[in-house]
Scaffold this motif. Structure first.
Motif, PDB file in Angstrom:
ATOM      1  N   GLU A  49      14.379 -15.600  21.717  1.00  0.00           N
ATOM      2  CA  GLU A  49      13.173 -16.616  21.365  1.00  0.00           C
ATOM      3  C   GLU A  49      13.354 -17.963  20.343  1.00  0.00           C
ATOM      4  OE1 GLU A  49      11.200 -14.100  23.104  1.00  0.00           O
ATOM      5  OE2 GLU A  49      10.343 -16.273  22.701  1.00  0.00           O
ATOM      6  N   GLY A  50      14.730 -18.838  20.277  1.00  0.00           N
ATOM      7  CA  GLY A  50      15.273 -19.775  19.720  1.00  0.00           C
ATOM      8  C   GLY A  50      15.424 -19.767  17.600  1.00  0.00           C
ATOM      9  N   ALA A  51      14.967 -18.496  17.505  1.00  0.00           N
ATOM     10  CA  ALA A  51      15.671 -18.721  16.153  1.00  0.00           C
ATOM     11  C   ALA A  51      17.337 -18.402  15.697  1.00  0.00           C
ATOM     12  CB  ALA A  51      15.013 -17.272  15.755  1.00  0.00           C
ATOM     13  N   VAL A  52      17.018 -18.393  14.329  1.00  0.00           N
ATOM     14  CA  VAL A  52      18.894 -18.822  14.247  1.00  0.00           C
ATOM     15  C   VAL A  52      19.090 -18.185  12.591  1.00  0.00           C
ATOM     16  CG1 VAL A  52      20.791 -20.475  13.916  1.00  0.00           C
ATOM     17  CG2 VAL A  52      19.494 -20.734  15.131  1.00  0.00           C
ATOM     18  N   LEU A  84      23.621 -26.951  15.270  1.00  0.00           N
ATOM     19  CA  LEU A  84      23.260 -25.983  17.000  1.00  0.00           C
ATOM     20  C   LEU A  84      22.501 -26.565  17.500  1.00  0.00           C
ATOM     21  CD1 LEU A  84      24.760 -23.646  18.829  1.00  0.00           C
ATOM     22  CD2 LEU A  84      21.748 -23.154  16.762  1.00  0.00           C
ATOM     23  N   ILE A  85      23.153 -26.938  18.781  1.00  0.00           N
ATOM     24  CA  ILE A  85      22.344 -27.772  19.987  1.00  0.00           C
ATOM     25  C   ILE A  85      22.476 -26.334  20.728  1.00  0.00           C
ATOM     26  CG2 ILE A  85      23.874 -29.059  20.636  1.00  0.00           C
ATOM     27  CD1 ILE A  85      22.540 -30.626  21.724  1.00  0.00           C
ATOM     28  N   PHE A  86      20.997 -26.197  21.008  1.00  0.00           N
ATOM     29  CA  PHE A  86      20.682 -25.027  22.487  1.00  0.00           C
ATOM     30  C   PHE A  86      19.496 -26.241  23.747  1.00  0.00           C
ATOM     31  CE2 PHE A  86      16.327 -22.992  21.263  1.00  0.00           C
ATOM     32  CZ  PHE A  86      16.979 -23.107  19.591  1.00  0.00           C
ATOM     33  N   ILE A  87      20.185 -25.750  24.994  1.00  0.00           N
ATOM     34  CA  ILE A  87      19.153 -25.916  25.967  1.00  0.00           C
ATOM     35  C   ILE A  87      18.659 -25.359  26.935  1.00  0.00           C
ATOM     36  CG2 ILE A  87      19.007 -27.676  28.502  1.00  0.00           C
ATOM     37  CD1 ILE A  87      20.426 -28.847  25.872  1.00  0.00           C
ATOM     38  N   THR A  88      16.709 -25.371  25.934  1.00  0.00           N
ATOM     39  CA  THR A  88      16.270 -24.723  27.292  1.00  0.00           C
ATOM     40  C   THR A  88      15.352 -25.532  28.524  1.00  0.00           C
ATOM     41  OG1 THR A  88      13.804 -25.621  26.067  1.00  0.00           O
ATOM     42  CG2 THR A  88      15.957 -23.344  25.345  1.00  0.00           C
ATOM     43  N   GLU A  89      14.871 -24.640  29.502  1.00  0.00           N
ATOM     44  CA  GLU A  89      14.470 -25.206  30.574  1.00  0.00           C
ATOM     45  C   GLU A  89      13.009 -24.317  30.949  1.00  0.00           C
ATOM     46  OE1 GLU A  89      13.793 -22.668  33.777  1.00  0.00           O
ATOM     47  OE2 GLU A  89      13.010 -24.414  34.822  1.00  0.00           O
ATOM     48  N   LYS A  90      11.787 -24.762  31.326  1.00  0.00           N
ATOM     49  CA  LYS A  90      10.765 -24.252  31.876  1.00  0.00           C
ATOM     50  C   LYS A  90       9.917 -25.264  32.637  1.00  0.00           C
ATOM     51  CE  LYS A  90       6.596 -23.339  29.302  1.00  0.00           C
ATOM     52  NZ  LYS A  90       5.383 -23.728  28.549  1.00  0.00           N
ATOM     53  N   HIS A  91       9.387 -24.673  33.602  1.00  0.00           N
ATOM     54  CA  HIS A  91       8.851 -25.340  34.824  1.00  0.00           C
ATOM     55  C   HIS A  91       9.939 -26.019  35.375  1.00  0.00           C
ATOM     56  CE1 HIS A  91       6.555 -22.318  34.627  1.00  0.00           C
ATOM     57  NE2 HIS A  91       5.810 -23.001  33.588  1.00  0.00           N
ATOM     58  N   TYR A 104      16.928 -28.230  21.643  1.00  0.00           N
ATOM     59  CA  TYR A 104      16.839 -28.523  20.214  1.00  0.00           C
ATOM     60  C   TYR A 104      17.809 -28.724  19.248  1.00  0.00           C
ATOM     61  CZ  TYR A 104      12.900 -26.220  21.512  1.00  0.00           C
ATOM     62  OH  TYR A 104      11.283 -26.046  22.184  1.00  0.00           O
ATOM     63  N   VAL A 105      17.891 -29.134  18.088  1.00  0.00           N
ATOM     64  CA  VAL A 105      19.143 -29.433  17.326  1.00  0.00           C
ATOM     65  C   VAL A 105      18.966 -28.706  16.177  1.00  0.00           C
ATOM     66  CG1 VAL A 105      20.561 -31.020  16.328  1.00  0.00           C
ATOM     67  CG2 VAL A 105      19.791 -31.115  18.647  1.00  0.00           C
ATOM     68  N   GLN A 106      19.506 -28.085  15.844  1.00  0.00           N
ATOM     69  CA  GLN A 106      19.252 -27.493  14.185  1.00  0.00           C
ATOM     70  C   GLN A 106      20.500 -27.707  13.329  1.00  0.00           C
ATOM     71  OE1 GLN A 106      17.050 -23.988  13.794  1.00  0.00           O
ATOM     72  NE2 GLN A 106      17.376 -26.032  11.252  1.00  0.00           N
TER      73      GLN A 106
END
Length: 718
Positions: A126-129, A167-174, A180-182
């Motif tokens: 869900e994106g939490a760290v 931390l960087i993570f890439i998400t996709e939606k439609h 997201y850069v933390q």
């Protein structure tokens, strides 16, 4: 120049039964040892140089490993998650995973990240760290939802920037992608929308990244076969706002656009990319190394048994799935040069070939009469090398350098630092520079008479520092009124707070001209416009229109009445730079600095009104200089842009108008600005009228297909 060496198989048996190959390959705390997690139940520890397993651990039948195992570099233990929520921790001596430490978490885990220099992090789906230590203290703690519904994490990376984990993570939606850069030093989570541009119909198939002091370079391989680059700022101007970043084409047709699987991407260094995939629609998968600096293919290796598209690299080894076996391919990438990129170096080889060592038979050479000549030549070379080695200064180690700055004199520190900076940079260079600056600043605080100015200037010019890494650096420069160092910091640091920028502006406006004349200032941003006075006659200048604005134009009745008494004085004032060139260079550094208007305005109100007036006069002078040419730009290297000039005029007036309007010497300037704004409004009004006519022409052009081959038309513009 890049080369791929002979491959070898790491696994003796096929990996798990999953169709996509292993879950991951992660380094251990021991050199040359790696954890390989298959897509079923097993984690295997391999020693690559020996090509043999050192240990193997499996979860029970019915359980499945859901994210790659990693090594905790702080403790040497291994960590894995099975069935999405069950965390296991063990060491090399344990045999049965069912009997090792177990913690059941409250949310599903996407990935565990672990790198040297910091504790492991757990990224949830869900994106939490969370840090591993915080999770172990309370495994059932509530995990918040960061990403939106139907948003899925596609890729993630963990790295260090200035000794701080990011931390960087890439998400996709439609079909839309988000980054997201933390940053964990400030607990800031920034969100970016990746704007795909013309390739918006393509699907991103693989990601990779590299980092410098200002940006995260996110590279992506799309379904159209091209590699794109997106620059994400490490220090965003507004971290709380969802910002948009645009992808730009980096490498065209790296793989076939028809490839739907078996493609991958990995950044090897600042100039080289490794790409997996078929180069042509009919060809088999290949591993290729591209030079992105010169847009050339350096080398490639065909993979006849196919690949899953997964690619890892550590040190000088590439790990990939070839067929059903994990394969290791050693590679080498030399420093990028045009000759190497084109294969023109004398020692370059064709791809797929191996170097054959050449041996010289000196006895045979002597018999042919060449031995004595070669022998003497070799002796001279050896003697010369010995002399060169003997005269080279002794380079201090990082530990010696840190010890030196604590007790030695300023001159000795400067000499030792110059020696250290002259050697080739090592992977821990950023850390050493940061520690050195912090050590020097701590000594400055404890000993006020100690101020190693030259050493600090050398460290700033390494381009690896930022304000957040060493905030005390600009603080001490402000205390010492060191305008040269402040100018350099403004040019180099991307994350200077608005309060510090205003403090620099106060000093730049308040310091005397005599003091500036004795200071060495970088004058790149200032051209001859700050030194010269217009030589033309005033009568001729008064007739020149500057972007539709004339100082003597009678557009405003009240303004004209007050300025008509001395029209030539206004022109002469506009033709002269109100500040000396060195002060102009310092003010240009302020204009180039990044800021947020919300945070900057309160600090601008604290600057004396006389200084604000002087700055406004200089900005107005710059605008008039921009208006002298069609391109609306200033001459010189990195001069202020028209947008920067106008933005700062608005900022200063917004913050100080009620004060400046009461100053008699600012009256003429404000009236001139008023006439300028009124003339611009008039120009915009005329342009809007013309725009209506162009719209009508465009409509007629769109309807031309409905007309005959020949016609006469009359368009009335009114």
């Amino acid at each position: 120049m890049a080369a791929l060496e002979e491959e070898f198989t790491l696994t003796a048996v096929p990996l798990g039964s999953g169709p996509d190959g292993p879950l991951g390959v992660e380094p251990s705390d021991k050199t040359d040892q790696f954890l390989v997690t298959d897509s079923g139940r097993t984690v295997i520890l391999y020693k690559v140089s020996d090509q043999k397993p050192l240990g193997s651990w499996s979860v029970k039948q019915g359980q499945i490993i859901t994210c790659p195992a990693v090594c905790n570099f702080q403790t040497g233990e291994f960590i894995v998650v099975h069935d999405n929520k069950v965390l296991r921790i063990w060491n090399n001596e344990d045999v049965n995973l069912d009997k090792v430490f177990k913690a059941t978490l409250s949310a599903e885990v996407y990935r565990i990240h672990s790198i040297q220099g910091t504790e492991p992090l757990v990224l949830f789906k869900e994106g939490a760290v969370r840090s591993l230590e915080a999770l172990l203290e309370e495994p059932q703690q509530k995990i918040e939802t960061v990403i939106s519904d139907e948003e899925v994490i596609k890729w993630t990376k963990f790295f260090m920037v200035f000794r701080h984990p990011v931390l960087i993570f890439i998400t996709e939606k439609h079909g839309n992608y988000f980054a997201y850069v933390q940053k964990f030093n400030s607990r800031i989570l920034s969100k970016y929308t990746l704007v795909l541009g013309q390739e918006e119909n393509s699907v991103i198939q693989s990601f990779s990244t590299s980092v410098d002091r200002k940006f995260i370079s996110l590279m992506s391989l799309s379904s159209d076969g091209c590699v794109y680059e997106t620059l994400i700022p490490i220090h965003p101007s507004d971290p709380e706002k969802n910002q948009r970043v645009v992808r730009s084409l980096l490498l065209k047709s790296a793989v076939s656009g028809n490839a739907r699987s078996g493609v991958g991407l990995m950044v090897l260094d600042q100039d080289h990319l490794a790409v997996l995939g078929p180069p042509l629609p009919t060809s088999k998968e290949c591993l290729s190394i591209w030079n992105i600096k010169f847009q050339t293919l350096q080398t490639s290796k065909e993979l006849p048994q196919g690949t899953s598209g997964q690619l890892w690299y550590y040190g000088e080894n590439l790990f990939m799935l070839h067929g059903k076996f994990l394969t290791v391919i050693p590679y080498k990438c030399e420093v990028s040069s045009l000759a190497g990129a084109l294969g023109k170096l004398k020692h370059s080889q064709d791809p797929g070939t191996h170097a054959i060592p050449h041996f010289v038979n000196w006895e045979a050479s002597q018999e042919s009469g060449l031995g004595s000549q070669n022998s003497e030549q070799s002796k001279r070379i050896l003697r010369r090398r010995k002399i060169e080695v003997s005269v080279q200064p002794k380079v201090p180690t990082s530990e010696q350098l840190l010890a030196t700055i604590k007790k030695e004199s300023e001159k000795h520190i400067e000499v030792e630092l110059r020696k250290f900076l002259a050697i080739k940079r090592t992977p821990d260079f950023h850390t050493i520079i940061g520690d050195t600056v912090i050590g020097l600043l701590e000594r400055c605080k404890t000993k006020p008479s100690f101020y190693p100015r030259n050493s600090l200037m050398q460290l700033i010019q390494t381009h690896v520092l930022s304000y957040s890494l060493c905030p005390g650096l600009m603080e001490i420069a402000l205390e010492k009124t060191d305008v040269q160092m402040l100018q350099l910091c403004l040019q180099q640091f991307p994350d200077i707070p608005e309060s510090v920028t205003c403090a620099c502006l106060k000093i730049f406006l308040g310091i005397g001209d005599d003091s500036l004349q004795e200071t060495d200032i970088n004058m790149e941003s200032v051209s001859d416009y700050a030194n010269t006075v217009q030589g033309e006659k005033m009568e001729e200048q008064a007739e020149i229109l500057q972007n539709g604005f004339n100082l003597e134009e009678d557009n405003c009745e009240n303004c004209a009445q007050q300025l008509s008494a001395k029209p030539q004085a206004a022109v002469e004032e506009a033709a002269l730079c109100p500040v000396i060139p060195k002060r102009a260079a310092l003010l240009n550094a302020i204009l180039h600095s990044a800021y947020s208007e919300t945070f900057l305005l309160p600090h601008l109100k604290g600057i004396p009104a006389q200084h604000i007036t002087l700055f406004l006069q200089y900005l107005y002078f710059l605008y008039l200089k921009c208006s002298e040419n069609v391109t609306m730009t200033l001459p010189g290297i990195h001069p202020p842009t028209l947008n920067q000039i106008m933005d700062w005029i608005c900022l200063l007036l917004d913050a100080n108008f009620t004060v400046v309007v009461m100053i008699p010497e600012a009256k003429r300037l404000l009236l001139s600005l008023y006439k300028f704004v009124k003339s611009q409004i008039s120009i915009c009004s005329e342009l809007n009228k013309i725009e209506v006519g162009f719209r009508e022409l465009q409509k007629l052009n769109q309807e031309k297909n409905n007309r005959e081959l020949y016609s006469i038309e009359v368009l009335e513009l009114f």
